[in-house]
Enzyme design. Structure first.
Site, PDB file in Angstrom:
ATOM      1  CG  ASP A   1      44.183  25.447  91.169  1.00  0.00           C
ATOM      2  OD1 ASP A   1      45.342  25.656  91.366  1.00  0.00           O
ATOM      3  OD2 ASP A   1      44.299  23.811  90.642  1.00  0.00           O
TER       4      ASP A   1
ATOM      5  CG  HIS B   1      46.516  15.905  88.539  1.00  0.00           C
ATOM      6  ND1 HIS B   1      47.809  15.943  89.701  1.00  0.00           N
ATOM      7  CD2 HIS B   1      45.522  16.805  88.764  1.00  0.00           C
ATOM      8  CE1 HIS B   1      47.498  17.372  90.528  1.00  0.00           C
ATOM      9  NE2 HIS B   1      46.428  17.797  89.107  1.00  0.00           N
TER      10      HIS B   1
ATOM     11  CG  HIS C   1      45.625  20.267  93.161  1.00  0.00           C
ATOM     12  ND1 HIS C   1      44.315  21.233  92.444  1.00  0.00           N
ATOM     13  CD2 HIS C   1      44.352  19.779  93.989  1.00  0.00           C
ATOM     14  CE1 HIS C   1      43.348  21.476  92.597  1.00  0.00           C
ATOM     15  NE2 HIS C   1      43.273  21.093  93.678  1.00  0.00           N
TER      16      HIS C   1
END
Length: 313
Positions: free
Chosen positions: A251, A126, A166
Site C-alpha cells: 500500500d 497491527h 502503515h
C-alpha cells in the site's frame, strides 16, 4: 533457488463486508495474477498450511486476546475495532493465517525452499500482544518469528523488515524489549496508527533493536529507496540474522487508496533485491515474506508478481 508459495482458499472466508478495503478479492487478485505467469508458477513449491495452535498464538499474544478473537463472533460482535470487521469464519481464517507463516518457516528450515511468500489474509502487523486493530486479528509474522526461534534453536536472531505504508506497531510492540528480534519499519508518517517515530528504538534489553524510518507523504520514490537502502546497510552492521521476515505491504504503491507514497513495481523489486542480497550474505538466503497491506485491486496482483518473481530469481 526454490521459492515456496503458501496459500489456502480459506483466506477468502474472512468476510469483511461490502466496501471494506481488506476484501476477500485481494486473495483472488494475487493468486490469479501469480497463476497467470505460467513459467513463474511452475517454479513454486506449493504449500497448504495447517492452522496455528493456541499455544503458538499465545507465544506472541495474551491468553485474553486469543479468547476475545475466538469468542467475538459468537458473542455477537461484528468488529473488534472501528476498522477490524469479523465474520463467522474469521477466527478460523486467522489461525490459518498465522499457521501459514509458520509453515513458511518449516519449508525453509526443512530445506524444501530457500525463501517463501505467504498469500495471507487478514494481515497481521497491527495486531498487538493484547488487541486486534487495523484489519489485523493475530500478528502472523510475530507468531511465526516466535515459532521459528522456539522450534529451531539455530535461529538465535531474527530480523523483521516492514515496508507497509502503515507502521507495524503491533510487531514493534511485541518485540520492543527483545534483543534477539530486530524490527525495521519504513512507513508514511504521520499516518495511521500514529506510531513509528525515529525516537522509538526499543526498550530495556531491546534498546537499539528497533529502527523506524518515517517518510513524509508524496516523498519521491528515489528518496524513499535511498533511505531504505541506507537503513538496511546500518542494520547489517548491528545484526546478522539467521532468518529474515518481510511484512510485505504494497500500500506504499503510488496507486493505493490508503496511502500517499509513490513507490512503483520496480521499487518493490529493488527493495526485494536489497533484502535478498542481505539474506544471501548472512543467513543462506532465508526469507519469509508475508502479505500485509495493498488495496488497489487493479494493481496489487502485478506488484506482488514482481516481488515474488524477484524472490524466485
Amino acid at each position: 533457488m526454490t521459492t515456496a508459495l503458501v496459500h489456502h482458499p480459506i483466506y477468502e472466508k474472512h468476510d469483511t463486508g461490502l466496501g471494506h478495503p481488506e476484501t476477500p478479492a485481494r486473495y483472488d487478485v494475487v493468486i490469479n495474477a501469480l497463476k497467470s505467469e505460467t513459467a513463474l508458477w511452475s517454479k513454486f513449491l506449493e504449500i497448504k498450511p495447517e492452522p496455528a495452535t493456541k499455544g503458538l498464538i499465545q507465544a506472541a499474544h495474551t491468553p485474553q486476546h486469543f479468547k476475545m478473537v475466538e469468542s467475538a463472533f459468537a458473542a455477537g460482535y461484528d468488529r473488534l475495532d472501528a476498522d477490524t470487521v469479523i465474520s463467522m469464519k474469521s477466527f478460523d481464517v486467522s489461525l490459518y493465517g498465522a499457521g501459514g507463516a509458520c509453515s513458511a518457516v518449516d519449508a525453509i528450515m526443512q530445506s524444501e525452499a530457500q525463501n517463501t511468500f505467504v498469500v495471507v489474509r487478514p494481515p497481521g502487523h497491527h495486531a498487538t500482544r493484547e488487541r486486534a486493530m487495523g484489519f489485523c486479528l493475530f500478528n502472523n509474522v510475530a507468531v511465526a518469528a516466535k515459532y521459528a526461534q522456539n522450534k529451531y534453536k539455530e535461529l538465535e536472531r531474527v530480523a523483521i523488515v516492514d515496508w507497509d505504508v502503515h507502521h507495524g506497531n503491533g510487531t514493534q510492540g511485541i518485540f520492543y524489549d527483545d534483543p534477539t528480534v530486530f524490527f525495521f519499519s519504513m512507513h508514511q508518517y504521520p499516518w495511521y496508527p500514529g506510531t513509528g517515530s525515529r525516537g522509538e528504538t526499543g526498550h530495556g534489553r531491546g534498546l537499539g533493536t528497533t529502527i523506524n524510518v518515517p517518510v513524509k507523504a508524496n516523498t519521491p520514490a528515489v528518496e524513499q529507496k535511498r533511505s531504505f537502502e541506507a537503513a538496511i546497510e546500518e542494520i547489517s552492521t548491528k545484526i546478522k540474522p539467521d532468518l529474515i521476515f518481510i511484512s510485505a505491504g504494497f500500500d506504499a504503491h503510488l496507486t493505493d487508496p490508503l496511502g500517499q507514497l509513490r513507490l512503483e513495481d520496480r521499487d518493490f523489486v529493488s527493495m526485494t533485491t536489497t533484502i535478498k542480497q542481505w539474506a544471501n550474505d548472512v543467513c543462506g538466503g532465508r526469507i519469509v515474506s508475508c502479505l500485509e497491506g495493498g488495496y488497489n485491486l487493479t494493481t496489487l496482483g502485478a506488484t506482488v508478481v514482481e516481488h515474488v518473481a524477484e524472490l524466485a530469481r
